[in-house]
Design a protein around this motif. Sequence first.
Motif, mmCIF file in Angstrom:
data_model
loop_
_atom_site.group_PDB
_atom_site.id
_atom_site.type_symbol
_atom_site.label_atom_id
_atom_site.label_comp_id
_atom_site.label_asym_id
_atom_site.label_seq_id
_atom_site.Cartn_x
_atom_site.Cartn_y
_atom_site.Cartn_z
ATOM 1 N N SER A 33 0.840 -1.203 0.000
ATOM 2 C CA SER A 33 0.000 0.000 0.000
ATOM 3 C C SER A 33 0.871 1.249 0.000
ATOM 4 O O SER A 33 2.093 1.176 0.175
ATOM 5 C CB SER A 33 -0.909 0.001 1.228
ATOM 6 N N GLY A 34 0.249 2.392 -0.181
ATOM 7 C CA GLY A 34 0.977 3.654 -0.183
ATOM 8 C C GLY A 34 1.649 3.943 1.140
ATOM 9 O O GLY A 34 2.762 4.470 1.193
ATOM 10 N N THR A 121 -0.894 9.407 -0.998
ATOM 11 C CA THR A 121 -0.181 8.204 -0.546
ATOM 12 C C THR A 121 -0.048 7.166 -1.652
ATOM 13 O O THR A 121 0.883 6.351 -1.623
ATOM 14 C CB THR A 121 -0.876 7.569 0.667
ATOM 15 N N SER A 122 -0.925 7.190 -2.624
ATOM 16 C CA SER A 122 -0.819 6.214 -3.718
ATOM 17 C C SER A 122 0.448 6.444 -4.549
ATOM 18 O O SER A 122 0.967 5.508 -5.158
ATOM 19 C CB SER A 122 -2.055 6.290 -4.615
ATOM 20 N N THR A 125 3.714 4.316 -3.667
ATOM 21 C CA THR A 125 3.872 2.973 -4.240
ATOM 22 C C THR A 125 4.655 3.057 -5.541
ATOM 23 O O THR A 125 5.580 2.274 -5.772
ATOM 24 C CB THR A 125 2.496 2.335 -4.486
#
Length: 187
Positions: A33-34, A121-122, A125
């Motif tokens: 995940s992020g 936050t994505s 990744t």
Amino acid sequence: MIHFISKNKRSLYGGLAATVFAGLGAFLLGDISGYEAKSLISSSINGINMLCNTIILASATILALLLTLLGISTGSKSKIKEVHYKQVLNIAKFDTVLFIGALMLFQLFNIPLTESDNLPTSWFTYIYWSTLFFSSLLSGLMVTVILLLYHTVTNIIAIVGLTEDHYLINDEELEAQKNKSSKEEDN
């Protein structure tokens, strides 16, 4: 380009194997995940900076040592073919790409990305996976440069130090050496 690949298969395969090996460990982690990526980036920044610093130092040293290699090549008694100088030029090209790539990755990680609250936050990744890809690629390029340099140095040792008949010595000079040897045997 095809000629370059066929002449340097072992060096290129060694670099490819190092890239795959370095990247494989990262891809075994699976999907993250992020937030996990942000945490992993924070914990790996010191290691990536150390990798980049090492590659920058090594590639700059290799470029300087290539000048010494050229001095030895031109100062040898044997007339060396143009192919040798093309090998040295290819090493210099790979090494320069490696130097610039490591410098750019180093600069990227001096930006405090993990401290930013404005990045979604994505994105972390994608940053994490691209970092792993580029650090693996830099590691593979470093192995390729070292193997190319090893091949070139062993050729020079065979020509200059061991005075062997070598494919890099001009054919005219090989004939002269053979004639000289046969005349010495006759006497």
